[in-house]
Scaffold this active site. Sequence first.
Site, PDB file in Angstrom:
ATOM      1  CE1 TYR A   1     -30.143 -10.714 -35.394  1.00 27.40           C
ATOM      2  CE2 TYR A   1     -30.071 -13.116 -35.355  1.00 27.40           C
ATOM      3  CZ  TYR A   1     -29.611 -11.912 -35.858  1.00 27.40           C
ATOM      4  OH  TYR A   1     -28.622 -11.903 -36.800  1.00 27.40           O
TER       5      TYR A   1
ATOM      6  CG  ASP B   1     -41.835 -10.743 -27.489  1.00 31.26           C
ATOM      7  OD1 ASP B   1     -41.178 -10.968 -28.521  1.00 31.26           O
ATOM      8  OD2 ASP B   1     -41.433 -11.051 -26.345  1.00 31.26           O
TER       9      ASP B   1
ATOM     10  CE1 TYR C   1     -35.611 -24.032 -30.931  1.00 31.68           C
ATOM     11  CE2 TYR C   1     -33.737 -24.957 -32.119  1.00 31.68           C
ATOM     12  CZ  TYR C   1     -34.750 -24.020 -32.016  1.00 31.68           C
ATOM     13  OH  TYR C   1     -34.909 -23.086 -33.009  1.00 31.68           O
TER      14      TYR C   1
ATOM     15  CE  LYS D   1     -38.818 -23.090 -32.859  1.00 33.69           C
ATOM     16  NZ  LYS D   1     -39.565 -21.901 -33.289  1.00 33.69           N
TER      17      LYS D   1
ATOM     18  NE  ARG E   1     -22.868 -25.625 -28.840  1.00 37.38           N
ATOM     19  CZ  ARG E   1     -23.241 -24.471 -29.385  1.00 37.38           C
ATOM     20  NH1 ARG E   1     -23.089 -23.339 -28.710  1.00 37.38           N
ATOM     21  NH2 ARG E   1     -23.744 -24.424 -30.599  1.00 37.38           N
ATOM     22  CB  ALA E   2     -23.479 -32.195 -25.546  1.00 34.10           C
TER      23      ALA E   2
ATOM     24  CG  ASP F   1     -22.662 -28.151 -31.441  1.00 33.43           C
ATOM     25  OD1 ASP F   1     -23.878 -27.890 -31.341  1.00 33.43           O
ATOM     26  OD2 ASP F   1     -21.763 -27.393 -31.043  1.00 33.43           O
TER      27      ASP F   1
END
Length: 327
Positions: free
Chosen positions: A11, A31, A144, A148, A282-283, A285
């Site tokens: 994206y 990619d 995640y 990063k 949502r866990a 957040d």
Amino acid sequence: MKLLVTGGAGYVGSVVAKQLVLAGHEVTVFDDLSKGHRRAVPEGARFVRGTLLDGEAVRRLLREGYEGVLHFAALSLVGESVERPELYYRNNVLGTLNLLDAMVESGTDRSAKRLVFSSTAAVYGEPEVVPIPESAPTEPTNPYGASKLACDRMIGDVARAHGLAATSLRYFNVAGASGELGEDHDPETHLIPLVLAAALGKRDAISIFGTDYSTPDGTAVRDYIHIEDLGRAHALALDAAEAGEHRVYNLGNGSGFSVREVIEAARAVTGRKIEAVEAPRRAGDPPELVASSERIRDELGWKPEKPLLEDMISDAWNWMLSRPDGY
Ligand code: UDP
């Protein structure tokens, strides 16, 4: 410039690759198509299919002599990263390490080695201060974000040791579309495409994850940034950093919208009925993520041209109408 775009079929990567091609750069997209789409690789860019986990293939590619690398290739689903952290560390950290190794090895003229990295607001975890400055503590709440952050740190260390000119851009919530390029994830987890799928009748309703947050309407607040504005920051970042330096910039609009406000804006833009149902949080957040983007505004002269949520939703909607089944 001769530029390499890893993850250029995804994206964000595809939109940046297109902007770079239009600006006259010679672009190669690398990619593995595990998440991206061959059809998203812009016309005018060369496409090489491969994975950053193949260190030898990456070294061979870098020997072609790139002046700059824009690095987007990564896994980015928070929930999946909690269930399979090893996958995230391998793909994101090892992939980035292989890329850095290859950049260092191939660097004959060190000052020509430029890197722009796609980082994330998830490195800040649950911030104490909003809008979030780059100086905020980095305490990610999921693998995640941690993967990063590990990359950000590696890039900083390698830049200082080997003279790379590097920049990490920490994205907030990217939205919208750019001409024929848009958002097509499988599975889709992001709010705006899911709300629009409900508008299109592809889903019965949108779930509002959490209505008891300490925010004005009880739903979580995010800073949405148009994909084209986000993209433009990469070209600025590519030129700005000096050899041996690692810069970090937050990238958002500096204003927040709640989940309810996003749904309301989508109803107004599409003119469609969108059913919303209240659901548990949502866990992982955080209640509110809004960027202070003062640093990038001051230092790079970046400013958003499409800051209105309605414009982002309208561009995403038009893309979805033209491609109801995605790529
Ligand atoms: N969200 C929601 N329903 C959904 C998807 C997302 O209420 O079906 C909420 C989510 O909990 C978060 C906000 O919308 O507060 C933005 O979520 P998204 O996944 O788009 O981006 P994130 O901020 O998690 O990177």
